[in-house]
Design a protein around this motif. Sequence first.
Motif, mmCIF file in Angstrom:
data_model
loop_
_atom_site.group_PDB
_atom_site.id
_atom_site.type_symbol
_atom_site.label_atom_id
_atom_site.label_comp_id
_atom_site.label_asym_id
_atom_site.label_seq_id
_atom_site.Cartn_x
_atom_site.Cartn_y
_atom_site.Cartn_z
ATOM 1 N N VAL A 1 42.504 -22.858 -23.107
ATOM 2 C CA VAL A 1 41.802 -21.651 -23.513
ATOM 3 C C VAL A 1 42.584 -20.442 -23.024
ATOM 4 N N ASP A 2 42.815 -19.471 -23.911
ATOM 5 C CA ASP A 2 43.469 -18.223 -23.526
ATOM 6 C C ASP A 2 42.390 -17.155 -23.390
ATOM 7 N N ALA A 3 42.128 -16.758 -22.136
ATOM 8 C CA ALA A 3 41.037 -15.819 -21.874
ATOM 9 C C ALA A 3 41.277 -14.454 -22.495
ATOM 10 N N ARG A 4 42.538 -14.121 -22.787
ATOM 11 C CA ARG A 4 42.824 -12.815 -23.385
ATOM 12 C C ARG A 4 42.212 -12.690 -24.773
ATOM 13 N N GLU A 5 42.027 -13.820 -25.436
ATOM 14 C CA GLU A 5 41.400 -13.781 -26.751
ATOM 15 C C GLU A 5 39.895 -13.563 -26.644
ATOM 16 N N VAL A 6 39.347 -13.891 -25.471
ATOM 17 C CA VAL A 6 37.913 -13.718 -25.251
ATOM 18 C C VAL A 6 37.616 -12.363 -24.636
ATOM 19 N N HIS A 7 38.481 -11.969 -23.670
ATOM 20 C CA HIS A 7 38.268 -10.704 -22.957
ATOM 21 C C HIS A 7 39.631 -10.091 -22.644
ATOM 22 N N PRO A 8 40.190 -9.257 -23.531
ATOM 23 C CA PRO A 8 41.532 -8.691 -23.366
ATOM 24 C C PRO A 8 41.804 -8.014 -22.027
ATOM 25 N N PRO A 9 40.824 -7.341 -21.373
ATOM 26 C CA PRO A 9 41.123 -6.692 -20.088
ATOM 27 C C PRO A 9 41.635 -7.639 -19.012
ATOM 28 N N LEU A 10 41.481 -8.947 -19.203
ATOM 29 C CA LEU A 10 42.000 -9.888 -18.212
ATOM 30 C C LEU A 10 43.509 -9.762 -18.054
ATOM 31 N N ALA A 11 44.183 -9.261 -19.074
ATOM 32 C CA ALA A 11 45.636 -9.136 -19.025
ATOM 33 C C ALA A 11 46.088 -7.857 -18.330
ATOM 34 N N PRO B 1 37.378 -7.246 6.095
ATOM 35 C CA PRO B 1 37.760 -5.897 5.642
ATOM 36 C C PRO B 1 39.200 -5.819 5.148
ATOM 37 N N ASP B 2 40.089 -6.625 5.757
ATOM 38 C CA ASP B 2 41.496 -6.601 5.365
ATOM 39 C C ASP B 2 41.837 -7.756 4.426
ATOM 40 N N ALA B 3 40.850 -8.232 3.696
ATOM 41 C CA ALA B 3 41.055 -9.377 2.811
ATOM 42 C C ALA B 3 42.049 -9.042 1.706
ATOM 43 N N PRO B 4 42.869 -10.006 1.301
ATOM 44 C CA PRO B 4 43.795 -9.772 0.185
ATOM 45 C C PRO B 4 43.025 -9.502 -1.102
ATOM 46 N N THR B 5 43.613 -8.703 -1.945
ATOM 47 C CA THR B 5 42.966 -8.349 -3.206
ATOM 48 C C THR B 5 43.601 -9.113 -4.365
ATOM 49 N N ILE B 6 42.954 -9.028 -5.504
ATOM 50 C CA ILE B 6 43.441 -9.713 -6.702
ATOM 51 C C ILE B 6 44.568 -8.901 -7.332
ATOM 52 N N VAL B 7 45.675 -9.566 -7.600
ATOM 53 C CA VAL B 7 46.800 -8.929 -8.291
ATOM 54 C C VAL B 7 46.750 -9.251 -9.780
ATOM 55 N N SER B 8 46.504 -10.503 -10.095
ATOM 56 C CA SER B 8 46.440 -10.895 -11.503
ATOM 57 C C SER B 8 45.629 -12.167 -11.652
ATOM 58 N N VAL B 9 45.159 -12.374 -12.861
ATOM 59 C CA VAL B 9 44.415 -13.581 -13.214
ATOM 60 C C VAL B 9 45.162 -14.272 -14.344
ATOM 61 N N ASP B 10 45.468 -15.538 -14.142
ATOM 62 C CA ASP B 10 46.146 -16.291 -15.193
ATOM 63 C C ASP B 10 45.189 -16.421 -16.380
ATOM 64 N N PRO B 11 45.551 -15.876 -17.535
ATOM 65 C CA PRO B 11 44.630 -15.919 -18.678
ATOM 66 C C PRO B 11 44.464 -17.306 -19.287
ATOM 67 N N ARG B 12 45.325 -18.236 -18.892
ATOM 68 C CA ARG B 12 45.227 -19.592 -19.439
ATOM 69 C C ARG B 12 44.292 -20.424 -18.570
ATOM 70 N N GLN C 1 29.584 -30.051 -18.228
ATOM 71 C CA GLN C 1 29.410 -28.629 -18.504
ATOM 72 C C GLN C 1 30.703 -27.939 -18.943
ATOM 73 N N ARG C 2 31.801 -28.685 -19.031
ATOM 74 C CA ARG C 2 33.094 -28.139 -19.444
ATOM 75 C C ARG C 2 33.506 -26.918 -18.605
ATOM 76 N N PRO C 3 33.543 -27.047 -17.272
ATOM 77 C CA PRO C 3 33.996 -25.918 -16.448
ATOM 78 C C PRO C 3 35.482 -25.660 -16.675
ATOM 79 N N LYS C 4 35.938 -24.476 -16.263
ATOM 80 C CA LYS C 4 37.329 -24.086 -16.471
ATOM 81 C C LYS C 4 38.046 -23.918 -15.135
#
Length: 207
Positions: A1-11, A27-38, A46-49
């Motif tokens: 599944v390519d999440a960009r086709e479902v929700h483009p802002p993921l890219a 408080p100093d937790a690492p932040t999200i840089v990117s999400v793999d759209p695949r 339940q077909r989890p991803k």
Amino acid sequence: VDAREVHPPLAVADAYSAIAMPGETRPDAPTIVSVDPRLQVMKSQQRPKQLRIVSSTGERRMYLLKGREDQRQDERVMQLFHFVNEYLAKGDEGGLTLHRFAVVPLSHQAGLIEWVPDAPTFGSVIREHRGGNADPKLTHPERDILNDILHSYADYDRLTIAQKVDTFATLVDCTDCTDFRRWMRLGARNAEAYIASRRAYADSLAT
């Protein structure tokens, strides 16, 4: 599944710059840089991803994206385990701890669960013990028994809790419930290894 086709802002990487990695509370937790759209779709009911997220430290973490379930209940269980571990740490239980993993509810019907590596499912263990890719009638005899039990029911998912419990109890009475124990015993190098594995299992989240 390519999440960009479902929700483009993921890219869009900038969309996550101020969001901490799922499960982090420091408080100093690492932040999200990117999400793999695949997203890899798992084969369970339940077909989890399977979702991969890259943190600001360069670490790539995996999570299970589950829908149609209220993950807030699992989150409460993890919080309970935290208090249990604090209690065990103060006692004489020999270093016993319950393994915890991050559970992040996103809504009342979806959430993220931290991926636990090298954790086989009960189903895969039983399939391996019974012959792997052999004839399903040999590796899953419960299916035929279950079909006979449910012959009078139109849809298992629509059964009441009492009916499901009764079905499960009947299935247990008709089958051999020693697969997991024998799998652990046969996989151990010696008696000491078997006892250690049994102890580790008893100490784990599975219990």
